[in-house]
Scaffold this motif. Structure first.
Motif, PDB file in Angstrom:
ATOM      1  N   LEU A  71      10.387  -6.373 -11.047  1.00 38.58           N
ATOM      2  CA  LEU A  71       9.680  -6.309  -9.772  1.00 38.58           C
ATOM      3  C   LEU A  71      10.439  -7.139  -8.745  1.00 38.58           C
ATOM      4  O   LEU A  71      10.770  -8.301  -8.995  1.00 38.58           O
ATOM      5  N   LEU A 105       8.026  -4.106  -4.069  1.00 32.48           N
ATOM      6  CA  LEU A 105       6.729  -4.244  -3.415  1.00 32.48           C
ATOM      7  C   LEU A 105       6.896  -5.004  -2.114  1.00 32.48           C
ATOM      8  O   LEU A 105       7.506  -6.078  -2.088  1.00 32.48           O
ATOM      9  N   THR A 114       5.084  -7.051   0.828  1.00 34.83           N
ATOM     10  CA  THR A 114       3.822  -7.730   1.144  1.00 34.83           C
ATOM     11  C   THR A 114       3.288  -7.309   2.505  1.00 34.83           C
ATOM     12  O   THR A 114       2.084  -7.357   2.738  1.00 34.83           O
ATOM     13  N   GLY A 149       3.281 -13.681   0.189  1.00 37.83           N
ATOM     14  CA  GLY A 149       3.780 -13.070   1.412  1.00 37.83           C
ATOM     15  C   GLY A 149       3.532 -13.997   2.594  1.00 37.83           C
ATOM     16  O   GLY A 149       3.527 -15.223   2.463  1.00 37.83           O
ATOM     17  N   LEU A 169       0.047 -11.067  -4.502  1.00 40.20           N
ATOM     18  CA  LEU A 169       0.001 -10.747  -5.920  1.00 40.20           C
ATOM     19  C   LEU A 169      -0.506 -11.962  -6.693  1.00 40.20           C
ATOM     20  O   LEU A 169       0.002 -13.073  -6.513  1.00 40.20           O
ATOM     21  N   VAL A 224       9.895  -8.433  -4.845  1.00 38.04           N
ATOM     22  CA  VAL A 224       8.882  -8.560  -3.806  1.00 38.04           C
ATOM     23  C   VAL A 224       9.576  -8.894  -2.487  1.00 38.04           C
ATOM     24  O   VAL A 224      10.219  -9.933  -2.356  1.00 38.04           O
ATOM     25  N   ASP A 225       9.477  -7.991  -1.545  1.00 37.54           N
ATOM     26  CA  ASP A 225      10.026  -8.092  -0.194  1.00 37.54           C
ATOM     27  C   ASP A 225      11.539  -7.926  -0.172  1.00 37.54           C
ATOM     28  O   ASP A 225      12.223  -8.069  -1.191  1.00 37.54           O
TER      29      ASP A 225
END
Length: 272
Positions: free
Chosen positions: A61, A87, A89, A213, A202, A63-64
Motif C-alpha cells: 500500500l 490510496l 487521502t 493525511g 486509515l 498512501v499519497d
C-alpha cells in the motif's frame, strides 16, 4: 498543507537556472511499525507532504503521491515486489502528483474523484503563475507566496514551467468503514472531512496506527480553503482525539504519539 518557515528550501525568488540538481529527489525514513515515510526535501514547506509505504503479505500500500516532480513509482520500485494499491487521502496538489503512475489500483473518496480526473489548470511550481485570488488567500493565512516551490531540480533539463499533474481515473471509491486488506494488515477507512470534503484517514486497530493525511499533522491545520468546512473539522477532531492511537503518521512533518494527537485536537477544538 503546512506553512513554510524562514530559511526553508523552496522559498524566495531564486531563478530556476541557478538551482542545483538533487538526487535522489525523495527522502525516506523507516518506522518501527513497519511503515516507511517518504517526502520531498526540496519542495517548499508549504507543499512538502508525506507519502507512506506499507508492506503487506499479499500486496503493498502506498498512501499519497507527493507533487509528481519526479517519479514516485520509479523511486519505490526496489521496494515493490507484489501488487500495489495507491490510496489518496485527498486530492490536493501536494498529495496526488504521481497518482497517475498507479492507475489501475487507485483508491480515494468519491467527493474528490472529479478533481483527480481533471486536476485544476492553475497548479504550478512558481507562485508567479498562481492566480492572484489564490495568492491572496494564502497570504492572508500567513504563507510566503514568492518565488519557486522547489529549491532544486530533479534532473538536467527539467522545466518547471511545463510541470503539470496528469489526471487519473480512480479504481475504487471508498467511504467510512471500508477496509484496505493487505493480507496480514487491515486498515479501516475513516471519512475525516474538514480540511477538504473527501479527506480520509486509515486506522489499523491491531497496532494502534493512524495514517491521517491532512486531517491531522504536527503543524497549523488548514480549514480556510474554499473547500474546507470548519464545522466538519470539529467533528473530525473529536473523533480522532478519542482514538487509542499509539502512532500517528500525518500528512506533513514528523510522526508522533497519542499525547501529541490529543494536544493537537484539543488545540484545534479550543480555537475553532
Amino acid at each position: 498543507m503546512t506553512p513554510p518557515s524562514s530559511g526553508v528550501p523552496g522559498g524566495g525568488a531564486r531563478p530556476a537556472a541557478d538551482l542545483p540538481l538533487a538526487h535522489p529527489w525523495f527522502a525516506i525514513e523507516w518506522h518501527a511499525d513497519g511503515i516507511v515515510r517518504i517526502w520531498e526535501p526540496h519542495v517548499s514547506r508549504l507543499l512538502r507532504a508525506n507519502m507512506f509505504l506499507v508492506k503487506g503479505r499479499d500486496r503493498d500500500l502506498v498512501v499519497d503521491a507527493g507533487m509528481g516532480v519526479e517519479s514516485l513509482r520509479g523511486f519505490l520500485a526496489p521496494l515493490l515486489d507484489k501488487p500495489v494499491t495507491m490510496l489518496l487521502t485527498h486530492a490536493h496538489v501536494d498529495h496526488v502528483g504521481s497518482a497517475h503512475e498507479f492507475a489501475g489500483d487507485l483508491v480515494m473518496h468519491a467527493a474528490e474523484a472529479e478533481q483527480m480526473r481533471n486536476p485544476p489548470d492553475d497548479w504550478r511550481l512558481s507562485f508567479d503563475e498562481y492566480p492572484e485570488d489564490k495568492r491572496r488567500r494564502l497570504q492572508a493565512a500567513g504563507f510566503d507566496t514568492t518565488g519557486l516551490l522547489i529549491a532544486a531540480l530533479p534532473r538536467r533539463g527539467f522545466d518547471h514551467r511545463a510541470w503539470r499533474v496528469p489526471g487519473a481515473e480512480p479504481t475504487w471509491l471508498v467511504d467510512e468503514g471500508d477496509t484496505i486488506d493487505l493480507g496480514d494488515r487491515r486498515f479501516e477507512v475513516m471519512h475525516t472531512p474538514g480540511h477538504s470534503p473527501g479527506s480520509i484517514s486509515l486506522w489499523e486497530q491491531a497496532t494502534g496506527t493512524l495514517i491521517g493525511g491532512d486531517a491531522i499533522y504536527d503543524g497549523l491545520l488548514i480549514d480556510t480553503l474554499p473547500e474546507s468546512d470548519p464545522a466538519a473539522y470539529r467533528v473530525t477532531m473529536q473523533r480522532l482525539r478519542n482514538l487509542p492511537a499509539k502512532v500517528v503518521h500525518g500528512g506533513h512533518r514528523e510522526s508522533f504519539g497519542q499525547s501529541k494527537l490529543r494536544l493537537l485536537c484539543d488545540d484545534y477544538l479550543g480555537n475553532a
